[in-house]
Design a protein around this motif. Structure first.
Motif, PDB file in Angstrom:
ATOM      1  N   ILE A  79      -4.870   1.102   9.905  1.00  0.00           N
ATOM      2  CA  ILE A  79      -4.956   0.041   8.896  1.00  0.00           C
ATOM      3  C   ILE A  79      -6.370  -0.520   8.840  1.00  0.00           C
ATOM      4  O   ILE A  79      -6.911  -0.784   7.756  1.00  0.00           O
ATOM      5  CB  ILE A  79      -3.924  -1.068   9.199  1.00  0.00           C
ATOM      6  CG1 ILE A  79      -2.507  -0.554   8.926  1.00  0.00           C
ATOM      7  CG2 ILE A  79      -4.201  -2.318   8.360  1.00  0.00           C
ATOM      8  CD1 ILE A  79      -1.408  -1.468   9.455  1.00  0.00           C
ATOM      9  N   GLU A 109      -1.674  -5.155   4.103  1.00  0.00           N
ATOM     10  CA  GLU A 109      -2.098  -4.353   5.241  1.00  0.00           C
ATOM     11  C   GLU A 109      -2.615  -5.233   6.383  1.00  0.00           C
ATOM     12  O   GLU A 109      -2.417  -4.924   7.562  1.00  0.00           O
ATOM     13  CB  GLU A 109      -3.169  -3.340   4.820  1.00  0.00           C
ATOM     14  CG  GLU A 109      -2.657  -2.241   3.909  1.00  0.00           C
ATOM     15  CD  GLU A 109      -1.615  -1.343   4.561  1.00  0.00           C
ATOM     16  OE1 GLU A 109      -1.352  -1.492   5.778  1.00  0.00           O
ATOM     17  OE2 GLU A 109      -1.039  -0.490   3.866  1.00  0.00           O
ATOM     18  N   GLU A 157      -0.094   6.748   5.488  1.00  0.00           N
ATOM     19  CA  GLU A 157       1.071   5.985   5.047  1.00  0.00           C
ATOM     20  C   GLU A 157       2.332   6.836   5.013  1.00  0.00           C
ATOM     21  O   GLU A 157       3.424   6.378   5.376  1.00  0.00           O
ATOM     22  CB  GLU A 157       0.794   5.364   3.679  1.00  0.00           C
ATOM     23  CG  GLU A 157      -0.249   4.250   3.748  1.00  0.00           C
ATOM     24  CD  GLU A 157      -0.556   3.639   2.398  1.00  0.00           C
ATOM     25  OE1 GLU A 157      -0.459   4.372   1.387  1.00  0.00           O
ATOM     26  OE2 GLU A 157      -0.899   2.452   2.356  1.00  0.00           O
ATOM     27  N   GLU A 188       5.414  -0.402   2.248  1.00  0.00           N
ATOM     28  CA  GLU A 188       4.720   0.874   2.075  1.00  0.00           C
ATOM     29  C   GLU A 188       5.222   1.655   0.872  1.00  0.00           C
ATOM     30  O   GLU A 188       4.487   2.490   0.329  1.00  0.00           O
ATOM     31  CB  GLU A 188       4.857   1.729   3.339  1.00  0.00           C
ATOM     32  CG  GLU A 188       4.028   1.238   4.506  1.00  0.00           C
ATOM     33  CD  GLU A 188       2.550   1.123   4.177  1.00  0.00           C
ATOM     34  OE1 GLU A 188       1.889   2.163   4.015  1.00  0.00           O
ATOM     35  OE2 GLU A 188       2.054  -0.010   4.070  1.00  0.00           O
ATOM     36  N   HIS A 191       2.770   0.992  -1.721  1.00  0.00           N
ATOM     37  CA  HIS A 191       1.453   1.550  -1.428  1.00  0.00           C
ATOM     38  C   HIS A 191       1.411   3.057  -1.687  1.00  0.00           C
ATOM     39  O   HIS A 191       0.421   3.583  -2.200  1.00  0.00           O
ATOM     40  CB  HIS A 191       1.069   1.258   0.022  1.00  0.00           C
ATOM     41  CG  HIS A 191       0.938  -0.208   0.326  1.00  0.00           C
ATOM     42  ND1 HIS A 191       0.513  -0.679   1.543  1.00  0.00           N
ATOM     43  CD2 HIS A 191       1.176  -1.309  -0.430  1.00  0.00           C
ATOM     44  CE1 HIS A 191       0.494  -2.002   1.521  1.00  0.00           C
ATOM     45  NE2 HIS A 191       0.895  -2.401   0.337  1.00  0.00           N
TER      46      HIS A 191
END
Length: 295
Positions: A79, A109, A157, A188, A191
């Motif tokens: 991260i 994050e 990820e 996530e 993301h």
């Protein structure tokens, strides 16, 4: 991503981030302790699972604790790296249309990095040190380095979401661990959706601006595949194996990494992101089975 559909997706993701926003410092009820005789990681997700190399349940439970520390430490280091990459690009001309969502991304994050580290410091004495990565992403030129940075973020990820999505539902692990995995998986999903659309755009832009021939595209493909291999290898922490009290820890680690059962598992973990790279034209051939993660 300069089209109405992409703009609508960015707006939806930003709205979802606003709606789902939480304070990470008050989100969790941290117990006084996490029992060491419990499974901190479901046995089927240990790196020795299916190999027959370790049968002692006491050692396997210790490995589950230490592999949880490694898993969370990898999150913290990964991260930090992705936040540096995104921070260098936010509010620059090439990324202007993504500014709002990237702010949400960075905020989420940062929260993730905090709660993964917090668990390790509260219950396990801290995080493991960052391992040196032999797979460096420099020297490709600015437009290709954008591709490389966001490809690495997507790989990171996707790997960890594979575990988070499953461990977040596991009744075998303590509630605090189940909750951490579930919260991370929830964030996530946004993301990953964003990352895939952005990466397709960045790759097309790089090919156009660089007028990339087959050699450059193959160079990028090989680099990304090498990073995938390195990422799988990082799951097999020498610290975790030694700290579990396992006899012949490093020898067992090497044997586990190359075991056929584990090679098949690596492909399963990477299947979704591997399919994406092929479908997007970034890979001509899949990463697939048989990659030697021991080197």
């Amino acid at each position: 991503m300069n089209d109405a559909g992409s703009g609508a997706m960015l707006a939806r993701l930003s709205e979802k981030s606003r709606h789902d926003h939480y304070n990470p410092y008050t989100r969790f009820s941290w117990p006084d302790a996490v029992p060491e005789d419990s499974w901190w990681m479901t046995p089927e997700y240990l790196t020795t699972h299916g190999t027959g190399l370790v049968e002692d349940e006491r050692i396997l439970k210790a490995l589950a604790r230490r592999e949880t520390v490694n898993f969370f430490s990898l999150h913290v280091h990964g991260i930090r790296e992705l936040m540096i990459g995104v921070s260098k690009r936010i509010h620059t001309p090439d990324f202007a249309e993504y500014n709002e969502y990237l702010h949400h991304f960075l905020g989420e994050e940062n929260a993730h990095m905090w709660f993964f580290a917090e668990f390790c410091y509260r219950y396990a004495g801290g995080i493991y040190p960052e391992a040196y990565s032999p797979v460096r992403g420099e020297g490709f030129g600015p437009v290709w380095e954008d591709v490389v940075v966001f490809a690495r973020i997507l790989i990171f990820e996707e790997i960890f979401d594979y575990f988070n999505s499953r461990l977040g539902k596991s009744a075998e692990i303590p509630a605090i661990l189940r909750e951490i995995h579930a919260v991370h998986h929830h964030d996530e999903s946004r993301h990953v959706a964003f990352g895939k659309q952005l990466l397709k755009h960045l790759y097309a832009r790089a090919c156009e601006q660089d007028q990339a021939g087959p050699e450059r595209r193959l160079e990028i493909e090989n680099y990304i595949k090498s990073y995938m291999t390195y990422s799988v290898r990082s799951l097999y922490s020498p610290h975790a194996y030694r700290d579990s009290g396992m006899p012949k820890a490093l020898e067992t680690r090497r044997a586990a990494m190359t075991h056929p059962v584990r090679e098949a598992f690596h492909s399963k973990v990477m299947a979704r992101v591997d399919r994406f790279f092929v479908a997007a034209g970034i890979f001509q051939t899949a990463w697939g089975v048989g990659n030697d993660v021991s080197k």
